[in-house]
Design a protein around this motif. Structure first.
Motif, short mmCIF file in Angstrom:
data_model
loop_
_atom_site.label_atom_id
_atom_site.label_comp_id
_atom_site.label_asym_id
_atom_site.label_seq_id
_atom_site.Cartn_x
_atom_site.Cartn_y
_atom_site.Cartn_z
N THR A 1 3.87 1.19 -9.41
CA THR A 1 2.94 0.14 -9.81
C THR A 1 3.10 -0.07 -11.32
O THR A 1 3.12 0.91 -12.07
CB THR A 1 1.48 0.53 -9.49
N ILE A 2 3.21 -1.32 -11.69
CA ILE A 2 3.44 -1.66 -13.09
C ILE A 2 2.19 -2.31 -13.70
O ILE A 2 1.52 -3.10 -13.04
CB ILE A 2 4.64 -2.64 -13.20
N ASP A 3 1.88 -1.96 -14.92
CA ASP A 3 0.89 -2.70 -15.69
C ASP A 3 1.66 -3.84 -16.36
O ASP A 3 2.40 -3.63 -17.32
CB ASP A 3 0.24 -1.79 -16.74
N LYS A 4 1.51 -5.04 -15.82
CA LYS A 4 2.38 -6.14 -16.25
C LYS A 4 2.07 -6.59 -17.67
O LYS A 4 2.95 -7.01 -18.40
CB LYS A 4 2.29 -7.30 -15.27
N GLU A 5 0.80 -6.51 -18.06
CA GLU A 5 0.43 -6.93 -19.42
C GLU A 5 1.05 -6.01 -20.47
O GLU A 5 1.59 -6.45 -21.47
CB GLU A 5 -1.09 -6.93 -19.58
N LYS A 6 0.94 -4.72 -20.20
CA LYS A 6 1.45 -3.75 -21.18
C LYS A 6 2.91 -3.38 -20.92
O LYS A 6 3.51 -2.64 -21.70
CB LYS A 6 0.59 -2.48 -21.16
N SER A 7 3.45 -3.86 -19.81
CA SER A 7 4.83 -3.56 -19.44
C SER A 7 5.10 -2.05 -19.40
O SER A 7 6.06 -1.54 -19.97
CB SER A 7 5.78 -4.25 -20.42
N LEU A 8 4.21 -1.37 -18.70
CA LEU A 8 4.41 0.08 -18.54
C LEU A 8 4.18 0.54 -17.11
O LEU A 8 3.64 -0.20 -16.28
CB LEU A 8 3.55 0.88 -19.53
N VAL A 9 4.63 1.76 -16.85
CA VAL A 9 4.50 2.35 -15.52
C VAL A 9 3.06 2.83 -15.35
O VAL A 9 2.64 3.79 -15.98
CB VAL A 9 5.48 3.53 -15.33
N LYS A 10 2.30 2.12 -14.51
CA LYS A 10 0.90 2.46 -14.33
C LYS A 10 0.77 3.63 -13.36
O LYS A 10 -0.04 4.52 -13.53
CB LYS A 10 0.17 1.23 -13.77
N ASN A 11 1.60 3.59 -12.33
CA ASN A 11 1.55 4.67 -11.34
C ASN A 11 2.90 4.74 -10.64
O ASN A 11 3.58 3.73 -10.48
CB ASN A 11 0.45 4.39 -10.32
N CYS A 12 3.30 5.94 -10.26
CA CYS A 12 4.44 6.05 -9.36
C CYS A 12 4.24 7.26 -8.47
O CYS A 12 3.74 8.29 -8.91
CB CYS A 12 5.78 6.02 -10.08
N CYS A 13 4.58 7.07 -7.21
CA CYS A 13 4.36 8.10 -6.20
C CYS A 13 5.61 8.24 -5.35
O CYS A 13 6.43 7.34 -5.27
CB CYS A 13 3.20 7.71 -5.28
N TYR A 14 5.72 9.37 -4.70
CA TYR A 14 6.86 9.60 -3.82
C TYR A 14 6.38 10.24 -2.54
O TYR A 14 5.33 10.89 -2.50
CB TYR A 14 7.90 10.49 -4.51
N GLN A 15 7.16 10.05 -1.52
CA GLN A 15 6.98 10.84 -0.30
C GLN A 15 8.33 10.96 0.36
O GLN A 15 9.26 10.23 0.04
CB GLN A 15 5.93 10.20 0.61
N GLY A 16 8.42 11.90 1.27
CA GLY A 16 9.69 12.13 1.92
C GLY A 16 9.84 13.59 2.26
O GLY A 16 8.87 14.34 2.25
N GLU A 17 11.09 13.98 2.53
CA GLU A 17 11.32 15.38 2.80
C GLU A 17 12.67 15.79 2.27
O GLU A 17 13.59 14.98 2.19
CB GLU A 17 11.19 15.68 4.29
N GLY A 18 12.74 17.03 1.88
CA GLY A 18 14.00 17.52 1.34
C GLY A 18 13.82 18.93 0.84
O GLY A 18 12.80 19.56 1.08
N CYS A 19 14.82 19.39 0.10
CA CYS A 19 14.79 20.76 -0.39
C CYS A 19 13.78 20.88 -1.53
O CYS A 19 13.31 19.88 -2.08
CB CYS A 19 16.18 21.17 -0.84
N SER A 20 13.47 22.09 -1.90
CA SER A 20 12.45 22.33 -2.93
C SER A 20 12.87 21.74 -4.27
O SER A 20 12.03 21.26 -5.03
CB SER A 20 12.19 23.82 -3.07
N ILE A 21 14.16 21.73 -4.56
CA ILE A 21 14.62 21.19 -5.84
C ILE A 21 14.39 19.68 -5.91
O ILE A 21 13.87 19.16 -6.89
CB ILE A 21 16.11 21.54 -6.09
N CYS A 22 14.73 18.98 -4.85
CA CYS A 22 14.54 17.52 -4.82
C CYS A 22 13.06 17.17 -4.88
O CYS A 22 12.64 16.30 -5.65
CB CYS A 22 15.19 16.94 -3.57
#
Ligand code: ZN
Length: 150
Positions: free
Chosen positions: A52-73
């Protein structure tokens, strides 16, 4: 755990396991301005990254992940989201570029401190570098997607 993971410094391993057990920013960022699915066939890591972007300030407001993989990833994804939230888009892109250089063992001006040091430690185990970089590459793609929309 495979041999290379066992050889990792105990402290690094502990930090990685902490993020693996208690993931930060897991889920879906809403409203979603960019969504990237990435797959690492070498290990089977799969990640869905939403930003999610804050368009006015042009910055990363939020970012999330989901999925599965090894502990390092998975722990790399958790740390990446922590690092990216609040950064300007350009700043975030620069950070990712530098982070990739560090992972390849190249010299770069970026000073990594805190939990992320444990991910940098992974570069001593070449087969796992793709695992560590997958979330960062996905984030770079998400930011490119966002720039294209602006
Ligand atoms: Zn992996």
């Amino acid at each position: 755990m495979d041999r290379s993971a066992n050889q990792m410094d105990a402290l690094y391993r502990e930090v990685i396991m902490d993020h693996h057990r208690s993931p930060r920013n897991k889920g879906i960022a809403l409203p979603t301005d960019a969504r990237i699915e990435s797959f690492n066939p070498l290990c089977g890591d799969r990640i869905e990254l939403t930003v999610t972007i804050d368009k006015e300030k042009s910055l990363v407001k939020n970012c999330c992940y989901q999925g599965e993989g090894c502990s390092i990833c998975m722990s790399s994804a958790s740390m990446m989201t922590e690092e990216m939230i609040g950064k300007g888009i350009k700043e975030a892109q620069e950070y990712i570029g530098n982070f990739r250089m560090l992972m390849r063992g190249e010299k770069c001006p970026l000073l990594i401190e805190g939990d992320l040091e444990s991910i940098i430690g992974v570069r001593n185990f070449p087969v796992r570098i793709k695992c560590a970089l997958l979330p960062w590459t996905a984030m770079a793609e998400a930011l490119t997607q966002i720039e294209g929309k602006q």
